[in-house]
Design a protein around this motif. Sequence first.
Motif, mmCIF file in Angstrom:
data_model
loop_
_atom_site.group_PDB
_atom_site.id
_atom_site.type_symbol
_atom_site.label_atom_id
_atom_site.label_comp_id
_atom_site.label_asym_id
_atom_site.label_seq_id
_atom_site.Cartn_x
_atom_site.Cartn_y
_atom_site.Cartn_z
ATOM 1 N N ARG A 1 -12.486 3.875 -7.258
ATOM 2 C CA ARG A 1 -11.674 2.662 -7.216
ATOM 3 C C ARG A 1 -11.355 2.255 -8.645
ATOM 4 N NH1 ARG A 1 -13.233 -2.636 -3.721
ATOM 5 N NH2 ARG A 1 -12.623 -1.184 -2.064
ATOM 6 N N TRP B 1 -3.415 8.970 -6.945
ATOM 7 C CA TRP B 1 -3.992 7.666 -6.623
ATOM 8 C C TRP B 1 -3.160 6.966 -5.555
ATOM 9 C CZ3 TRP B 1 -8.572 6.106 -8.640
ATOM 10 C CH2 TRP B 1 -9.049 6.819 -9.744
ATOM 11 N N ALA B 2 -3.811 6.551 -4.477
ATOM 12 C CA ALA B 2 -3.180 5.585 -3.590
ATOM 13 C C ALA B 2 -3.133 4.254 -4.327
ATOM 14 C CB ALA B 2 -3.975 5.454 -2.298
ATOM 15 N N TYR C 1 -8.345 6.169 1.896
ATOM 16 C CA TYR C 1 -8.229 6.830 0.595
ATOM 17 C C TYR C 1 -9.579 6.828 -0.120
ATOM 18 C CZ TYR C 1 -3.581 5.344 1.956
ATOM 19 O OH TYR C 1 -2.438 5.093 2.671
ATOM 20 N N GLY D 1 -8.461 0.273 1.693
ATOM 21 C CA GLY D 1 -8.696 1.512 0.960
ATOM 22 C C GLY D 1 -9.436 2.580 1.740
ATOM 23 N N THR E 1 -8.309 5.079 -5.064
ATOM 24 C CA THR E 1 -7.383 3.961 -4.914
ATOM 25 C C THR E 1 -7.252 3.182 -6.217
ATOM 26 O OG1 THR E 1 -8.104 3.724 -2.615
ATOM 27 C CG2 THR E 1 -6.860 1.903 -3.563
ATOM 28 N N VAL F 1 0.845 -1.191 0.000
ATOM 29 C CA VAL F 1 0.000 0.000 0.000
ATOM 30 C C VAL F 1 0.888 1.251 0.000
ATOM 31 C CG1 VAL F 1 -1.851 1.243 1.171
ATOM 32 C CG2 VAL F 1 -1.746 -1.261 1.303
#
Length: 271
Positions: free
Chosen positions: A152, A76-77, A148, A145, A47, A36
Amino acid sequence: MFVSICSQGAQPSYDYLPANEVTQLDLGEQTSLALVRSWRGHHQYGTAILLADLGQHADPSGVTAYLRRHLNDKGWATISLSAPHAAPTINHKTDAEEINKAGEQQLVLKATQRLPHLSPDEWQNLRQQQNNQFIQIMDRLDALGQPYPGKRMLIATDQSAGLMIQLLYAGTLPKPDLLVLINPYLTPAQDNAHLAEQLAQLAIPVLDILSPDATPNAIATAAERRALSPQNQPLRYQQQPLALNLDQPSAWQNTLALIDGFARRIAKAYP
């Protein structure tokens, strides 16, 4: 002669990464590791979930690892997951004492036919195991997630991409807001043959990236994937060829640019 199935190696410990990037997922009788990374910069879109090809761990060399480390700067994570095992490698061995013996049964395959890899029942069992592991892993993503919020985006490569199409078509996975496929295909051939029509039924914005070094199975369905896509709906499906093979860092950069542009268009159209 006997057939042995080679086992696949254990996943790495990722001890070269910061400890806060590595998270253990409990999958019942098994565990898996997820990587992550937080978003960076001014934008916070959501995410990006990354799945490399079947049999690969969460930080394989190449485009997946590059995206994992560079999508963060695009807002974006990233959560990178270990993919389920691929079909096992088959070793055909003949014991030394058997070499001089007359064969009890001759091959019934034509010279132009390939030696079968797995039987239909073995394929079915393997596919069920892969699907179950995918579903278990994806069920754990809400907690990962949660820090964040936002959209998605699911990014899958090769056979993982093919399985994502199957599972989303079957309704056994929650739909992402965006789906990015890199050289999607499946084996055996009969599964691959249905991917284009299954993909066309997904009511998800899809970016379909094709590189020159894609497998023949991925290339074989590319024209049909494009032809069956929703017409006059550019935000539903877009196929983008790469100029370079995916073993080239420049192709990774181009892939990142394609994904970033696609995500921005979707974010603007569907805030």
